[in-house]
Design a protein around this motif. Structure first.
Motif, PDB file in Angstrom:
ATOM      1  N   SER A  83       0.610  -1.031  -0.228  1.00 39.46           N
ATOM      2  CA  SER A  83       0.116  -0.041   0.104  1.00 39.46           C
ATOM      3  C   SER A  83       0.619   1.184  -0.260  1.00 39.46           C
ATOM      4  N   GLY A  84       0.287   2.231  -0.410  1.00 41.01           N
ATOM      5  CA  GLY A  84       0.892   3.877  -0.529  1.00 41.01           C
ATOM      6  C   GLY A  84       0.218   4.545   0.257  1.00 41.01           C
ATOM      7  N   ALA A  85       0.761   5.714   1.065  1.00 41.29           N
ATOM      8  CA  ALA A  85       0.669   6.721   2.450  1.00 41.29           C
ATOM      9  C   ALA A  85      -0.490   7.932   0.988  1.00 41.29           C
ATOM     10  N   VAL A  86      -1.485   7.829   1.705  1.00 40.57           N
ATOM     11  CA  VAL A  86      -2.494   9.218   1.061  1.00 40.57           C
ATOM     12  C   VAL A  86      -1.907  10.659   2.081  1.00 40.57           C
ATOM     13  N   PHE A  87      -1.849  11.500   1.485  1.00 39.57           N
ATOM     14  CA  PHE A  87      -1.301  12.671   2.362  1.00 39.57           C
ATOM     15  C   PHE A  87      -2.447  13.897   2.228  1.00 39.57           C
ATOM     16  N   ASN A  88      -2.496  14.648   3.666  1.00 37.66           N
ATOM     17  CA  ASN A  88      -3.305  15.614   3.744  1.00 37.66           C
ATOM     18  C   ASN A  88      -2.777  17.082   2.523  1.00 37.66           C
ATOM     19  N   PRO A  89      -2.807  17.429   1.573  1.00 41.61           N
ATOM     20  CA  PRO A  89      -2.665  18.631   1.276  1.00 41.61           C
ATOM     21  C   PRO A  89      -1.696  19.548   2.203  1.00 41.61           C
ATOM     22  N   ALA A  90      -3.132  19.486   3.076  1.00 47.01           N
ATOM     23  CA  ALA A  90      -3.324  20.971   3.732  1.00 47.01           C
ATOM     24  C   ALA A  90      -2.226  21.003   4.314  1.00 47.01           C
ATOM     25  N   THR A  91      -1.922  19.593   5.531  1.00 47.06           N
ATOM     26  CA  THR A  91      -0.766  19.542   6.403  1.00 47.06           C
ATOM     27  C   THR A  91       0.393  19.396   5.853  1.00 47.06           C
ATOM     28  N   GLY A  92      -0.088  17.858   5.240  1.00 47.61           N
ATOM     29  CA  GLY A  92       1.492  17.425   5.062  1.00 47.61           C
ATOM     30  C   GLY A  92       1.377  15.872   5.856  1.00 47.61           C
ATOM     31  N   GLN A  93       0.525  15.292   6.281  1.00 46.08           N
ATOM     32  CA  GLN A  93       0.445  14.508   7.068  1.00 46.08           C
ATOM     33  C   GLN A  93      -0.058  13.317   6.258  1.00 46.08           C
ATOM     34  N   VAL A  94      -0.004  11.651   6.563  1.00 46.84           N
ATOM     35  CA  VAL A  94      -0.196  11.251   6.360  1.00 46.84           C
ATOM     36  C   VAL A  94      -2.285  10.612   6.611  1.00 46.84           C
ATOM     37  N   SER A  95      -2.466  10.673   6.054  1.00 46.86           N
ATOM     38  CA  SER A  95      -4.324  10.602   6.104  1.00 46.86           C
ATOM     39  C   SER A  95      -4.687   9.090   6.351  1.00 46.86           C
ATOM     40  N   ALA A  96      -4.796   8.363   5.319  1.00 50.86           N
ATOM     41  CA  ALA A  96      -4.608   7.015   5.129  1.00 50.86           C
ATOM     42  C   ALA A  96      -4.232   6.900   4.473  1.00 50.86           C
ATOM     43  N   ARG A  97      -4.222   4.657   3.780  1.00 53.22           N
ATOM     44  CA  ARG A  97      -3.254   3.915   2.594  1.00 53.22           C
ATOM     45  C   ARG A  97      -4.085   3.886   2.047  1.00 53.22           C
ATOM     46  N   VAL A  98      -3.776   3.475   0.899  1.00 50.25           N
ATOM     47  CA  VAL A  98      -4.214   3.225  -0.479  1.00 50.25           C
ATOM     48  C   VAL A  98      -4.235   1.467  -1.102  1.00 50.25           C
ATOM     49  N   SER A  99      -4.527   0.915  -0.953  1.00 51.35           N
ATOM     50  CA  SER A  99      -3.566  -0.072  -1.381  1.00 51.35           C
ATOM     51  C   SER A  99      -3.246  -1.021  -3.200  1.00 51.35           C
ATOM     52  N   PHE A 100      -1.965  -1.104  -2.996  1.00 54.43           N
ATOM     53  CA  PHE A 100      -2.353  -0.878  -4.556  1.00 54.43           C
ATOM     54  C   PHE A 100      -2.447  -1.966  -5.369  1.00 54.43           C
ATOM     55  N   ALA A 101      -3.442  -2.044  -6.341  1.00 54.66           N
ATOM     56  CA  ALA A 101      -3.784  -3.085  -7.377  1.00 54.66           C
ATOM     57  C   ALA A 101      -2.788  -3.953  -8.225  1.00 54.66           C
ATOM     58  N   PRO A 102      -2.714  -4.796  -8.108  1.00 48.83           N
ATOM     59  CA  PRO A 102      -1.900  -5.651  -9.260  1.00 48.83           C
ATOM     60  C   PRO A 102      -2.750  -5.963  -9.925  1.00 48.83           C
ATOM     61  N   LYS A 103      -2.150  -6.563 -11.121  1.00 47.69           N
ATOM     62  CA  LYS A 103      -2.410  -6.494 -12.156  1.00 47.69           C
ATOM     63  C   LYS A 103      -3.940  -7.449 -12.252  1.00 47.69           C
ATOM     64  N   ALA A 104      -3.748  -8.868 -11.375  1.00 44.07           N
ATOM     65  CA  ALA A 104      -5.394  -9.405 -11.103  1.00 44.07           C
ATOM     66  C   ALA A 104      -6.081  -8.780 -11.250  1.00 44.07           C
ATOM     67  N   ASP A 105      -7.057  -7.802  -9.936  1.00 43.19           N
ATOM     68  CA  ASP A 105      -6.799  -6.550  -9.634  1.00 43.19           C
ATOM     69  C   ASP A 105      -7.806  -6.118 -10.322  1.00 43.19           C
ATOM     70  N   THR A 106      -6.128  -5.319 -11.259  1.00 40.73           N
ATOM     71  CA  THR A 106      -6.735  -4.601 -12.600  1.00 40.73           C
ATOM     72  C   THR A 106      -7.555  -5.193 -13.632  1.00 40.73           C
ATOM     73  N   ASP A 107      -7.308  -6.279 -13.957  1.00 41.93           N
ATOM     74  CA  ASP A 107      -7.951  -7.011 -14.759  1.00 41.93           C
ATOM     75  C   ASP A 107      -9.316  -7.183 -14.089  1.00 41.93           C
TER      76      ASP A 107
END
Length: 69
Positions: free
Chosen positions: A31-55
């Motif tokens: 997963s990767g971090a999702v940053f709040n642009p106003a504070t620069g702090q991590v507000s959530a994480r987002v799961s990366f999608a492998p090829k199977a999920d994308t398909d």
């Protein structure tokens, strides 16, 4: 780490995918971090999608598109 930082860290959740009208956690453990642009702090994480999920997402979108024609 101070207690405020611990509290903020414990509130961070991981966002999965939305495929075919349903929430889906995803097959990848990465997963990767999702940053709040106003504070620069991590507000959530987002799961990366492998090829199977994308398909799966593309197949669901195509099926939905065909049903709308």
């Amino acid at each position: 780490m101070n207690t405020q930082a611990n509290a903020a860290t414990s509130q961070i959740h991981t966002l999965g995918h939305f495929i075919g009208g349903k929430r889906y956690q995803g097959a990848s453990a990465r997963s990767g971090a999702v940053f709040n642009p106003a504070t620069g702090q991590v507000s959530a994480r987002v799961s990366f999608a492998p090829k199977a999920d994308t398909d799966a997402a593309v197949a669901a979108a195509r099926a939905q598109q065909r049903s709308q024609q």
